[in-house]
Design a protein around this motif. Structure first.
Motif, PDB file in Angstrom:
ATOM      1  N   ILE A 150     -13.097 -81.054 -75.280  1.00  0.00           N
ATOM      2  CA  ILE A 150     -11.701 -81.493 -75.344  1.00  0.00           C
ATOM      3  C   ILE A 150     -10.733 -80.357 -75.014  1.00  0.00           C
ATOM      4  N   GLU A 151     -11.127 -79.118 -75.313  1.00  0.00           N
ATOM      5  CA  GLU A 151     -10.229 -77.987 -75.114  1.00  0.00           C
ATOM      6  C   GLU A 151      -9.874 -77.762 -73.651  1.00  0.00           C
ATOM      7  N   THR A 152     -10.755 -78.116 -72.754  1.00  0.00           N
ATOM      8  CA  THR A 152     -10.523 -77.871 -71.327  1.00  0.00           C
ATOM      9  C   THR A 152     -10.242 -79.168 -70.564  1.00  0.00           C
ATOM     10  N   SER A 153      -9.843 -80.200 -71.282  1.00  0.00           N
ATOM     11  CA  SER A 153      -9.722 -81.522 -70.651  1.00  0.00           C
ATOM     12  C   SER A 153      -8.378 -81.772 -69.984  1.00  0.00           C
ATOM     13  N   GLY A 154      -7.369 -80.893 -70.191  1.00  0.00           N
ATOM     14  CA  GLY A 154      -6.108 -81.058 -69.474  1.00  0.00           C
ATOM     15  C   GLY A 154      -4.846 -80.983 -70.298  1.00  0.00           C
ATOM     16  N   PRO A 155      -4.724 -81.707 -71.429  1.00  0.00           N
ATOM     17  CA  PRO A 155      -3.476 -81.666 -72.200  1.00  0.00           C
ATOM     18  C   PRO A 155      -3.248 -80.319 -72.873  1.00  0.00           C
ATOM     19  N   MET A 156      -2.009 -80.092 -73.319  1.00  0.00           N
ATOM     20  CA  MET A 156      -1.689 -78.940 -74.155  1.00  0.00           C
ATOM     21  C   MET A 156      -1.714 -79.433 -75.603  1.00  0.00           C
ATOM     22  N   PHE A 157      -2.776 -79.093 -76.319  1.00  0.00           N
ATOM     23  CA  PHE A 157      -2.942 -79.615 -77.670  1.00  0.00           C
ATOM     24  C   PHE A 157      -2.133 -78.810 -78.678  1.00  0.00           C
ATOM     25  N   VAL A 158      -1.469 -79.537 -79.557  1.00  0.00           N
ATOM     26  CA  VAL A 158      -0.675 -78.952 -80.638  1.00  0.00           C
ATOM     27  C   VAL A 158      -1.344 -79.327 -81.949  1.00  0.00           C
ATOM     28  N   ARG A 159      -1.782 -78.312 -82.715  1.00  0.00           N
ATOM     29  CA  ARG A 159      -2.495 -78.580 -83.966  1.00  0.00           C
ATOM     30  C   ARG A 159      -1.522 -78.988 -85.072  1.00  0.00           C
ATOM     31  N   SER A 160      -1.891 -80.044 -85.802  1.00  0.00           N
ATOM     32  CA  SER A 160      -1.087 -80.509 -86.921  1.00  0.00           C
ATOM     33  C   SER A 160      -1.894 -80.405 -88.215  1.00  0.00           C
ATOM     34  N   ARG A 161      -1.218 -80.624 -89.343  1.00  0.00           N
ATOM     35  CA  ARG A 161      -1.884 -80.523 -90.643  1.00  0.00           C
ATOM     36  C   ARG A 161      -2.606 -81.810 -91.035  1.00  0.00           C
ATOM     37  N   SER A 162      -2.170 -82.947 -90.486  1.00  0.00           N
ATOM     38  CA  SER A 162      -2.718 -84.244 -90.888  1.00  0.00           C
ATOM     39  C   SER A 162      -2.291 -85.297 -89.885  1.00  0.00           C
ATOM     40  N   GLU A 163      -2.815 -86.521 -90.058  1.00  0.00           N
ATOM     41  CA  GLU A 163      -2.399 -87.629 -89.203  1.00  0.00           C
ATOM     42  C   GLU A 163      -0.894 -87.889 -89.383  1.00  0.00           C
ATOM     43  N   GLU A 164      -0.414 -87.817 -90.642  1.00  0.00           N
ATOM     44  CA  GLU A 164       1.002 -88.027 -90.910  1.00  0.00           C
ATOM     45  C   GLU A 164       1.851 -86.966 -90.224  1.00  0.00           C
ATOM     46  N   ASP A 165       1.397 -85.721 -90.252  1.00  0.00           N
ATOM     47  CA  ASP A 165       2.120 -84.634 -89.592  1.00  0.00           C
ATOM     48  C   ASP A 165       2.157 -84.861 -88.082  1.00  0.00           C
ATOM     49  N   SER A 166       1.047 -85.331 -87.511  1.00  0.00           N
ATOM     50  CA  SER A 166       1.012 -85.627 -86.074  1.00  0.00           C
ATOM     51  C   SER A 166       2.051 -86.683 -85.718  1.00  0.00           C
ATOM     52  N   LEU A 167       2.148 -87.724 -86.536  1.00  0.00           N
ATOM     53  CA  LEU A 167       3.101 -88.797 -86.259  1.00  0.00           C
ATOM     54  C   LEU A 167       4.544 -88.308 -86.409  1.00  0.00           C
ATOM     55  N   SER A 168       4.780 -87.466 -87.411  1.00  0.00           N
ATOM     56  CA  SER A 168       6.123 -86.888 -87.581  1.00  0.00           C
ATOM     57  C   SER A 168       6.528 -86.083 -86.360  1.00  0.00           C
ATOM     58  N   ARG A 169       5.614 -85.260 -85.853  1.00  0.00           N
ATOM     59  CA  ARG A 169       5.909 -84.435 -84.674  1.00  0.00           C
ATOM     60  C   ARG A 169       6.196 -85.314 -83.459  1.00  0.00           C
ATOM     61  N   LEU A 170       5.462 -86.412 -83.355  1.00  0.00           N
ATOM     62  CA  LEU A 170       5.686 -87.336 -82.246  1.00  0.00           C
ATOM     63  C   LEU A 170       7.077 -87.950 -82.331  1.00  0.00           C
ATOM     64  N   LEU A 171       7.433 -88.495 -83.486  1.00  0.00           N
ATOM     65  CA  LEU A 171       8.710 -89.181 -83.630  1.00  0.00           C
ATOM     66  C   LEU A 171       9.886 -88.218 -83.580  1.00  0.00           C
ATOM     67  N   ASP A 172       9.658 -86.962 -83.968  1.00  0.00           N
ATOM     68  CA  ASP A 172      10.721 -85.948 -83.915  1.00  0.00           C
ATOM     69  C   ASP A 172      10.875 -85.330 -82.525  1.00  0.00           C
ATOM     70  N   GLY A 173       9.977 -85.679 -81.600  1.00  0.00           N
ATOM     71  CA  GLY A 173      10.066 -85.150 -80.249  1.00  0.00           C
ATOM     72  C   GLY A 173       9.360 -83.828 -80.034  1.00  0.00           C
ATOM     73  N   GLY A 174       8.628 -83.348 -81.041  1.00  0.00           N
ATOM     74  CA  GLY A 174       7.902 -82.086 -80.892  1.00  0.00           C
ATOM     75  C   GLY A 174       6.722 -82.176 -79.954  1.00  0.00           C
ATOM     76  N   VAL A 175       6.157 -83.381 -79.801  1.00  0.00           N
ATOM     77  CA  VAL A 175       5.067 -83.627 -78.857  1.00  0.00           C
ATOM     78  C   VAL A 175       5.352 -84.941 -78.144  1.00  0.00           C
ATOM     79  N   GLU A 176       4.670 -85.133 -77.021  1.00  0.00           N
ATOM     80  CA  GLU A 176       4.864 -86.374 -76.269  1.00  0.00           C
ATOM     81  C   GLU A 176       3.904 -87.466 -76.697  1.00  0.00           C
TER      82      GLU A 176
END
Length: 338
Positions: A150-176
């Motif tokens: 997965i590391e070399t598959s293309g996207p720029m991965f942003v590590r989060s603390r949890s599924e909830e944190d991932s969703l927060s970052r998405l809705l806040d515009g921190g990730v696409e």
């Protein structure tokens, strides 16, 4: 002559002694709880009292054949050495590879991990591969076992603390985008239908799929027996709705009679007046036992398979007002303030 008789007598004694010793080892192995190992990978594996669907399912299946198990949680780096090194009896949640198959007896797959793409409402979630997301910022949870490639598959991965944190970052515009297991997505859609419908765009193509297995080390005398008994419980646990309760889903799509075709299975025999708009597919890669023309899934209700929703008796099409809360099986898997 006496010497030969003595030799024969001693040979019988030795054989009997070895047989008793072997039987004792097997009985001892059968009576001892399985010492299993896993990483912390919520909501599939975790400590007791936390979301741990995979461990709950395996322990429920083993309990039906009077086998107990206790899982020790180790780091991702320790997992494979612990699993194949002989310190533990096996794992309730393992992926297959050549090294592990040499050391372990694997069950049939009992669950499938599928990661789907989630974006903000209106986003393009049509990607078919990770390469389609090249250059995009995608949230994934730190420490989860996504696989080496997965590391070399293309996207720029942003590590989060949890599924909830991932969703927060998405809705806040921190990730696409964020990647979530389809089971977690089902839970979000079922428990937050208005919020998810208004704010999320959910992809339909899994970008990563891995089947999950129960595995026991080959050196254990009863390994094959335990795995065979485990396999025999899986279909019954689907039909009896143990899967629904432990996975927190209302509808499952699975093969309940072993003919290679899937059926819709509700969490009770009173699922309501309408056929499901969404169901959780246990295995996307299941192959029929014999070639067949594509067919729509039937409905398994009241112990009978009906070819379509119109064929289901009206007596089943009522709402179950006293249905058990599936969250009672484990901790709530996802809590989020929209």
């Amino acid at each position: 002559m006496r010497s030969r008789l003595n030799i024969a007598r001693w040979a019988r004694v030795v054989t009997l002694t070895l047989g008793v010793a072997t039987a004792s080892l097997v009985i001892s192995a059968q009576s001892a709880p399985l010492a299993l190992v896993s990483t912390a990978w919520p909501p599939f594996t975790n400590a007791p009292g936390q979301p741990r669907f995979a461990l709950d399912l395996v322990e429920a299946a083993l309990g039906r054949v009077s086998v107990t198990a206790k899982t020790t949680i180790v780091s991702a780096a320790q997992f494979t050495p612990s699993l194949v090194g002989g310190r533990y009896d096996g794992s309730a949640a393992a992926w297959k590879d050549a090294e592990r198959e040499r050391a372990l007896v694997f069950s049939q797959a009992y669950l499938e991990n599928r990661l789907v793409l989630i974006g903000r409402r209106g986003a393009n979630v049509s990607a078919k591969t990770m390469a389609d997301l090249k250059g995009k910022r995608v949230a994934i949870v730190e420490g989860y076992a996504y696989g080496d490639t997965i590391e070399t598959s293309g996207p720029m991965f942003v590590r989060s603390r949890s599924e909830e944190d991932s969703l927060s970052r998405l809705l806040d515009g921190g990730v696409e985008y964020t990647l979530m297991d389809e089971l977690v997505v089902q839970y979000i859609v079922s428990n937050y239908p208005k919020e998810s419908g208004a704010r999320l765009q959910i992809g339909s193509t899994p970008l990563l799929k891995r089947e999950l297995y129960f595995a026991i080390r080959r050196s254990r005398p009863d390994a094959e027996s335990i795995v065979n008994k485990f396999n025999a419980q899986i279909r019954g646990m689907i039909a009896e709705r143990t899967y629904h309760r432990l996975l927190h889903v209302d509808w499952i799509q699975a093969d309940v009679n072993g003919d290679g075709a899937t059926e819709y299975v509700p969490q009770s025999d009173r699922p309501g007046p309408s056929e499901p708009q969404r169901s959780y597919l246990l295995f996307s890669t299941s192959e029929p036992t014999a070639p067949r023309a594509p067919t729509k899934p039937g409905f398994y209700i009241g112990g009978t398979i009906y070819s379509d929703w119109a064929s289901v008796p009206q007596s089943y099409k009522t709402s179950n007002s006293d249905k058990p809360d599936p969250r009672g099986s484990t901790a709530s898997i996802f809590t989020f303030k929209w």
